[in-house]
Design an enzyme around this catalytic site. Structure first.
Site, PDB file in Angstrom:
ATOM      1  N   CYS A  36       0.819  -1.221   0.000  1.00  0.00           N
ATOM      2  CA  CYS A  36       0.000   0.000   0.000  1.00  0.00           C
ATOM      3  C   CYS A  36       0.846   1.262   0.000  1.00  0.00           C
ATOM      4  O   CYS A  36       0.312   2.354  -0.153  1.00  0.00           O
ATOM      5  CB  CYS A  36      -0.930   0.007   1.211  1.00  0.00           C
ATOM      6  N   ASP A  38       2.401   2.550   2.511  1.00  0.00           N
ATOM      7  CA  ASP A  38       2.413   3.232   3.799  1.00  0.00           C
ATOM      8  C   ASP A  38       3.721   2.976   4.540  1.00  0.00           C
ATOM      9  O   ASP A  38       4.410   1.984   4.282  1.00  0.00           O
ATOM     10  CB  ASP A  38       1.234   2.754   4.659  1.00  0.00           C
ATOM     11  N   CYS A  65      -2.396   4.475   6.874  1.00  0.00           N
ATOM     12  CA  CYS A  65      -3.834   4.430   7.085  1.00  0.00           C
ATOM     13  C   CYS A  65      -4.189   4.562   8.562  1.00  0.00           C
ATOM     14  O   CYS A  65      -3.350   4.438   9.446  1.00  0.00           O
ATOM     15  CB  CYS A  65      -4.394   3.131   6.523  1.00  0.00           C
ATOM     16  N   CYS A 109      -2.052  -3.983   7.985  1.00  0.00           N
ATOM     17  CA  CYS A 109      -1.816  -2.722   8.706  1.00  0.00           C
ATOM     18  C   CYS A 109      -1.178  -3.037  10.066  1.00  0.00           C
ATOM     19  O   CYS A 109      -0.256  -2.338  10.505  1.00  0.00           O
ATOM     20  CB  CYS A 109      -3.118  -1.969   8.902  1.00  0.00           C
TER      21      CYS A 109
END
Ligand code: FES
Length: 158
Positions: A36, A38, A65, A109
């Site tokens: 992603c 991140d 996120c 995440c």
């Protein structure tokens, strides 16, 4: 806390704990997700308790996120008092603390937080690192001079 993961994450985000750079950290770890894009950076400060090295404080910065921020907020609280060995064994669903188990779509995440913690546990003393003066500098400056990109899917199976 709410029954719903999204609501719990929102509640955690309203008052994130331990957010921000730690100037007196003993070690720091930065990881990025190739999935992603991140990034998460975690700082650790150690102390000695009953003759054992334990985590005194942890803090983080996230360029990612809301779930990663919420998990990092929980994780940096529950790391206090843990030995490096205990901290290293924590899985994403444990690091998420009161948020509860992560929904399948959000596991990576939590893995970003897990890998940032492991990177910090592997890290070197950053006390001599001069803090960058701008936000762009903070994003671009990896304490060890490079950012470790960890393929989360492969790591999660290890
Ligand atoms: Fe990238 Fe959550 S979507 S860490």
């Amino acid at each position: 806390m709410s029954d719903n993961f999204e609501d719990r994450a929102r509640e955690a985000l309203a008052q994130p704990q331990n957010l921000g750079e730690m100037n007196d950290a003993d070690s720091v770890g930065t990881v990025g997700s190739p999935d992603c894009g991140d990034m998460l950076r975690m700082w650790l400060k150690f102390t000695e308790k009953n003759g054992k090295k334990v985590i005194d404080r942890a803090s983080f910065q996230a360029f990612g996120c809301q779930t990663a921020i919420a998990v990092a907020s929980m994780a940096t609280e529950l790391l206090k008092g843990k030995t490096p060995e205990e901290a290293r064994k924590l899985k994403p669903n444990e690091l998420s603390g009161d948020l509860g188990p992560l929904p399948p779509m959000k596991i990576h995440c939590g893995q970003l937080v897990e890998q940032a913690l492991k990177s910090a546990l592997d890290g070197k003393d950053t006390s001599a690192t001069k803090p960058p003066e701008t936000l762009a500098g903070k994003i671009n400056q990896a304490p060890s001079g490079k950012i470790k990109i960890v393929p989360l899917d492969e790591k999660s199976e290890a």
